[in-house]
Write an enzyme that holds these catalytic residues in place. Structure first.
Site, short mmCIF file in Angstrom:
data_model
loop_
_atom_site.label_atom_id
_atom_site.label_comp_id
_atom_site.label_asym_id
_atom_site.label_seq_id
_atom_site.Cartn_x
_atom_site.Cartn_y
_atom_site.Cartn_z
CE LYS A 117 3.75 -4.48 11.74
NZ LYS A 117 2.71 -3.94 10.92
CG MET A 149 -1.89 -1.21 1.16
SD MET A 149 -3.41 -0.97 2.06
CE MET A 149 -2.80 -0.75 3.71
N GLY A 150 2.16 1.09 -0.33
CA GLY A 150 3.05 2.24 -0.45
C GLY A 150 3.55 2.75 0.89
CG HIS A 154 7.03 -2.04 2.23
ND1 HIS A 154 6.88 -0.84 2.88
CD2 HIS A 154 5.83 -2.67 2.33
CE1 HIS A 154 5.65 -0.74 3.35
NE2 HIS A 154 4.99 -1.85 3.04
CD GLN A 171 -6.14 -3.76 2.57
OE1 GLN A 171 -6.01 -4.22 1.44
NE2 GLN A 171 -5.19 -3.90 3.48
CB SER A 195 3.13 2.45 5.94
OG SER A 195 3.72 1.52 5.06
P1 AMP Z 1 1.57 -3.02 3.44
O1 AMP Z 1 2.09 -1.98 2.49
O2 AMP Z 1 1.59 -2.59 4.86
O3 AMP Z 1 0.27 -3.60 2.98
O4 AMP Z 1 2.62 -4.21 3.37
C1 AMP Z 1 2.99 -4.83 2.17
C2 AMP Z 1 3.71 -6.12 2.48
O5 AMP Z 1 4.89 -5.83 3.23
C3 AMP Z 1 2.87 -7.08 3.33
O6 AMP Z 1 3.12 -8.41 2.88
C4 AMP Z 1 3.42 -6.85 4.70
O7 AMP Z 1 3.27 -7.97 5.55
C5 AMP Z 1 4.88 -6.60 4.41
N1 AMP Z 1 5.49 -5.87 5.51
C6 AMP Z 1 5.09 -4.68 6.02
N2 AMP Z 1 5.86 -4.35 7.08
C7 AMP Z 1 6.76 -5.35 7.24
C8 AMP Z 1 7.82 -5.61 8.17
N3 AMP Z 1 8.11 -4.77 9.14
N4 AMP Z 1 8.50 -6.76 8.02
C9 AMP Z 1 8.21 -7.64 7.04
N5 AMP Z 1 7.24 -7.46 6.15
C10 AMP Z 1 6.52 -6.33 6.23
#
Ligand code: AMP
Length: 280
Positions: free
Chosen positions: A149, A30-31, A37, A61, A186
């Site tokens: 996470k 989601m940037g 990431h 979501q 994020s």
């Molecule tokens: P998001 O942008 O928050 O939807 O995350 C995108 C992907 O990055 C998802 O698969 C998250 O689980 C992963 N992610 C986000 N934060 C972390 C982190 N601290 N460690 C490992 N993976 C992460």
């Protein structure tokens, strides 16, 4: 890096790559990208010929409008970070591009969908499943990478892929933390300086908790962890749970599950944080 905002153009480009025998690694996000990431992306780039990343703040979501409105959006900085990990394709669609008509699909993830995040964020995983299925259909990756996470999200995606027999491999990636232990997210950038200073306590407590597994029962350890967290006034707990690592059902005894994880979700100010740590 090539950036596409339309499904049609991205499909065409990736079709071409596949025709040429290239394998595709996909990281949906989601940037507001951070090192967590980027680590997923580096792994995806290493294990595949082509790295595709999506940035899409998926409105369906979010079960909290303020969380959606305040979700950080940093496309320019993100593009630079993506270049630094040699991303080949960025897919950054608009909401209209992804949802020309409302998608009313209703997934039933059974037990897995009803606990923890499923219970506290109604509709969240349905929204995640709808968007991830769409993104998989658009990008047709060989492998897709998800962080532990969001442990429950990862389990949901694994179940979705199994349920729909989608032809790709889901690759889990361990939690990436700041040097003080806070799980990267994020949402961390929305914490005030004061809240940011308190936030590492979550992981400190999780680490102390798992050392007590030999002296406390799962229920006692849940209570111990809750008590420790609530001693910090700024934390408002959603839940502390100890669950097996498949269907994420609560455990009552240490001996009847192969893998177990301690989960926590709480609010710090206006920001909701989640974290987890493996016990066995
Ligand atoms: P998001 O942008 O928050 O939807 O995350 C995108 C992907 O990055 C998802 O698969 C998250 O689980 C992963 N992610 C986000 N934060 C972390 C982190 N601290 N460690 C490992 N993976 C992460």
């Amino acid at each position: 890096m090539l950036t596409y905002t339309t499904i049609k153009e991205l499909r065409k480009a990736l079709h071409h790559e596949r025709e040429n025998g290239k394998t595709i690694g996909f990281v949906p996000t989601m940037g507001a990208l951070h090192e967590g990431h980027l680590e997923l992306m580096k792994r995806a780039k290493k294990e595949n010929n082509i790295l595709v990343v999506s940035i899409f703040v998926n409105p369906i979501q979010f079960n909290n409008k303020e969380d959606l409105d305040k979700y950080p959006r940093e496309m320019e900085a993100d593009s630079r970070l993506l270049e630094s990990v040699f991303c080949d394709y960025l897919f950054a669609p608009t909401v209209e591009e992804m949802y020309p008509a409302p998608d009313k699909t209703n997934y039933d993830f059974g037990l897995l969908g009803n606990v923890m995040e499923g219970a506290f964020r109604p509709g969240h995983f349905n929204g995640v499943a709808i968007v991830v299925k769409k993104l998989f259909e658009i990008t047709e990756p060989h492998r897709a990478y998800f962080g532990e996470k969001d442990f429950q999200q990862l389990a949901i995606i694994q179940q979705l892929v199994k349920m729909l027999q989608m032809p790709l491999e889901i690759v889990p990636y361990p939690i990436v933390r700041e040097s003080d232990g806070l799980a990267m997210s994020s949402r961390n950038m929305r914490l005030t300086a004061e809240e940011r200073a308190i936030a590492p306590k979550i992981y400190e407590i999780l680490q102390k908790a798992i050392k007590l597994k030999n002296v406390l029962s799962p229920e006692e350890l849940r209570r111990w962890t809750s008590d420790q967290l609530t001693q910090t006034e700024a934390f408002r707990l959603d839940y502390v749970e100890i669950a097996e690592d498949q269907y994420l059902q609560p455990v009552e005894h240490w001996n009847n599950a192969s893998g177990m994880v301690l989960f926590v979700a709480l609010f710090l100010g206006k920001v909701r944080l989640i974290d987890n740590i493996r016990i066995f």
